[in-house]
Motif scaffolding. Structure first.
Motif, PDB file in Angstrom:
ATOM      1  N   ALA A  91       0.799  -1.221   0.000  1.00 47.63           N
ATOM      2  CA  ALA A  91       0.000   0.000   0.000  1.00 47.63           C
ATOM      3  C   ALA A  91       0.832   1.271   0.000  1.00 47.63           C
ATOM      4  N   ASN A  92       2.152   1.134   0.218  1.00 48.70           N
ATOM      5  CA  ASN A  92       2.968   2.342   0.371  1.00 48.70           C
ATOM      6  C   ASN A  92       4.230   2.339  -0.497  1.00 48.70           C
ATOM      7  N   PRO A  93       4.101   2.079  -1.790  1.00 52.16           N
ATOM      8  CA  PRO A  93       5.298   2.158  -2.635  1.00 52.16           C
ATOM      9  C   PRO A  93       5.726   3.606  -2.837  1.00 52.16           C
ATOM     10  N   ILE A  94       6.902   3.777  -3.396  1.00 54.10           N
ATOM     11  CA  ILE A  94       7.330   5.100  -3.861  1.00 54.10           C
ATOM     12  C   ILE A  94       6.902   5.236  -5.317  1.00 54.10           C
ATOM     13  N   VAL A  95       6.229   6.319  -5.635  1.00 50.21           N
ATOM     14  CA  VAL A  95       5.933   6.649  -7.027  1.00 50.21           C
ATOM     15  C   VAL A  95       6.896   7.763  -7.426  1.00 50.21           C
ATOM     16  N   MET A  96       7.775   7.455  -8.372  1.00 48.25           N
ATOM     17  CA  MET A  96       8.750   8.442  -8.836  1.00 48.25           C
ATOM     18  C   MET A  96       8.257   9.066 -10.137  1.00 48.25           C
ATOM     19  N   ILE A  97       8.044  10.372 -10.110  1.00 49.90           N
ATOM     20  CA  ILE A  97       7.691  11.103 -11.323  1.00 49.90           C
ATOM     21  C   ILE A  97       8.996  11.651 -11.879  1.00 49.90           C
ATOM     22  N   ASP A  98       9.553  10.932 -12.836  1.00 45.69           N
ATOM     23  CA  ASP A  98      10.891  11.238 -13.335  1.00 45.69           C
ATOM     24  C   ASP A  98      10.839  12.339 -14.390  1.00 45.69           C
TER      25      ASP A  98
END
Length: 239
Positions: free
Chosen positions: A91-98
Motif C-alpha cells: 500500500a505504500n510504494p514510492i511513485v517516482m515522477i521522473d
C-alpha cells in the motif's frame, strides 16, 4: 555512504521516517543538474526501504493520464498510484515522477502537473475516487518523489506541495565510492550477484581523468566503467 555527495539530500528525504510506523514520506522534489544521480538515488532508497519504486516518465507525459482514464472509454486505465500498488503489492510504494519538468505544457488533453495535485494532499488521497475502477481508494500511504533538472517550468501550486531538495553534483573525491556502487549495480544487472573485482589504482586514475571531462555525471561514469570492464576482460582473454 553510497552517495557521499548527497548525504544532506538523503537526510532531508528520510526525515519523516518513524520507528514502528509504515514508510510514508512527505512529497519530495529532487532537483539538480542532469547526471547527478537523482533517479538512481530514488531507486536505491526504494530498495533499501523495501517498498520498491514505480517510475512514471514525466518527460513523455503530454496529458492527465497520471490520474487514470474513465471506465466508459475503451482505453480505460486506473491512475498511476493505483497501478503502483497493484504492481508492488503493497500500500505504500514510492511513485517516482521522473523528469517532471519536461512534461507537456498544453492543457488540451490535461497536464501531468494538474493531475498530480490531488494525490499530493493526504486527506484527498485517502478518499480518491478512481475514474477507471469506479471505486474509492485510500492512496494516502504512497510516497511521491519527483525529479527535475530545474523547477522553473513547474507551476507554483505544484511546487508548494513538494519539499524541494537540491542534489549537488558529485566531487572527484567521491569517485572510489561511486565507482564501486556503479560496478555493483552493473554486476546485478548482468546477473552476477557475487564478488565484484575492485578497480586498480591505475584504472581509477584513468577513470578520474575521463570522468572530469563529463562534468562529473554519474550517468557518464557508468559508461566509462562499462568501457573499463570491457577493456579489462579483453586484456584477460589475450593473456
Amino acid at each position: 555512504m553510497e552517495y557521499p555527495h548527497a548525504t544532506t539530500a538523503i537526510d532531508l528525504v528520510l526525515r519523516d521516517l518513524r520507528e514502528g510506523e509504515p514508510v510514508r514520506l512527505k512529497a519530495v522534489l529532487l532537483t539538480g543538474p542532469a547526471g547527478v544521480g537523482k533517479s538512481r538515488l530514488v531507486r536505491r532508497l526504494g530498495d533499501l526501504l523495501g517498498i520498491g519504486v514505480y517510475r512514471y516518465d514525466g518527460s513523455g507525459a503530454s496529458d492527465n493520464m497520471f490520474g487514470g482514464c474513465p471506465k466508459a472509454w475503451s482505453s480505460s486505465i486506473p491512475s498511476a498510484p493505483a497501478r503502483a500498488i497493484n504492481q508492488m503489492r503493497i500500500a505504500n510504494p514510492i511513485v517516482m515522477i521522473d523528469e517532471a519538468d519536461k512534461s507537456g505544457t498544453s492543457t488540451h488533453n490535461g497536464r501531468l502537473w494538474d493531475a498530480l495535485l490531488p494525490f499530493l494532499e493526504r486527506e484527498t488521497a485517502a478518499r480518491h475516487r478512481d475514474v477507471s475502477l469506479d471505486a474509492e481508494l485510500n492512496l494516502s500511504f504512497i510516497s511521491y518523489i519527483a525529479t527535475a533538472n530545474s523547477i522553473e517550468p513547474l507551476p507554483a501550486p505544484l511546487k508548494d506541495r513538494f519539499r524541494i531538495i537540491k542534489v549537488p553534483a558529485p566531487r572527484i573525491l567521491d569517485l572510489p565510492v561511486l565507482a564501486a556502487n556503479v560496478l555493483q549495480e552493473l554486476a546485478v544487472e548482468n546477473g552476477e550477484h557475487g564478488f565484484v573485482w575492485p578497480l586498480a589504482h591505475d584504472e581509477l586514475e584513468v577513470i578520474a581523468r575521463a570522468w572530469e571531462r563529463t562534468e562529473l555525471s554519474i550517468r557518464k561514469l557508468q559508461k566509462i566503467l562499462e568501457a573499463t570492464i570491457e577493456a579489462r576482460n579483453a586484456s584477460a582473454v589475450r593473456h
